[in-house]
Design a protein around this motif. Sequence first.
Motif: not given
Length: 437
Positions: A112, A115-116, A119, A131
């Motif tokens: 997570r 991915v943040k 992006v 995302t």
Amino acid sequence: MFCHFSLVYFLFIEDGQASTFKPNCTLPPSGTNYVSGPNTRGTLTILWNCLSIIFLCTWSIQRLNVPAIRPRAKPTVQKIWRAILDLRTTTKWMAFTVLFPEYLVGRAFGERLGVKTSVKEVSQFVAEWETVHAYLANMGYFTSLAKSAQINSLRLKYRYWALTAHQLRFAITRKIIDPPKVSASHLENLNKGEAFVKALALIQVSYLIIQLVARKVAHLPSTQLEIATLAFPASSILTYLLSWNRPQGIEGVYVLAVKQNSHGRKDIITDLKTPFYEELGPAPIPNDATHCGAALELPEFVFEALSRNSEIATLAFGAVVDGTLFGGLHCLAWDISFPTFWEALTWRISSIIICVLPPLSIVPVGFWIRSNPWWEESARMVSPTTRFILSLVLVVVFIVPYVLARLFLMFEIFRSLFFLPPDAFIDTWSGSFPHWG
């Protein structure tokens, strides 16, 4: 054969006596229109209900990466064999989740964070990068295709390889490939999450919670197995929330062609760290891969304190949070009846160990991460003796007691099932709640 029987006899039979009981229900008179269920439950009923919850929770939470590129299976036998192989991978990870649910929580947390960051970085070069794009990239969905195998001569001998979100950004900025032109809505439609299995798991977990509450209100004892089973849905819910936007069941790839006369191919090939199958081309991104450390934005002092080992830090986070939650739920069986006093005492000690050791390990794990930096040059600054002592402390003081406590709890939930008090077999109104088992 005799040794095996003796072990079972010792573990599950107390005081040399064993007995079974089969209740006899009176048949209703002729003309009866409705017959309610019996107000008792059996040992196997408790066992199957709990095992079904553990199975459904650990199965439905699996979100594996894109599998290897394989030729299309034509004969029916080949299709069946391939389905068995795919099932084997899911089963392996399901069994791993039963034994180490903390790992999945830490991995989901790291994904997570990665991915943040992806992006934020890639969206500067790709108009539509959300995302779901980042998750699929780290799952191996975006695959590059070289028109000539010769351009991969430095390290790769084959035409395909999967690019993570970090590698994809690198390839786009170096103009090696064009950005993928695929919408987020299209990628979200690829999600093959098993809604039926998740709904069934939700029903089973709801049934377990309602049953435990109903038994507590009625002053009826629950079993150690039911309390331990409650820890698996709690862990699965935490993992599911952390990986909320991660697709499930993706089996295809999106091919990106490598530009001719592009520069920087040497760097991206060197940056690639995935194995290859000679007959298939590059292997997919492994399911145990972590992606948060490649481009994770952290304050400089935090990054330096972690010695750039942010992947290990996220896994440690999973062990601390989920381990504490897991052990805390086992403490709910504190006053439940046990076969012997010593087993009750060991259960309480083991529950406390699982609940307390993870947060207490934060400081020594931090020192261990600090003494094992990501880059080799800094690793030489720490003496091997220091690293050995820290590793020994972690293993002897934290890991070994934690593993032994978990093993005892797993053993005791099944052994105690054969020594339940009579009130444990009294069913409540919750038995009429829809469930599977």
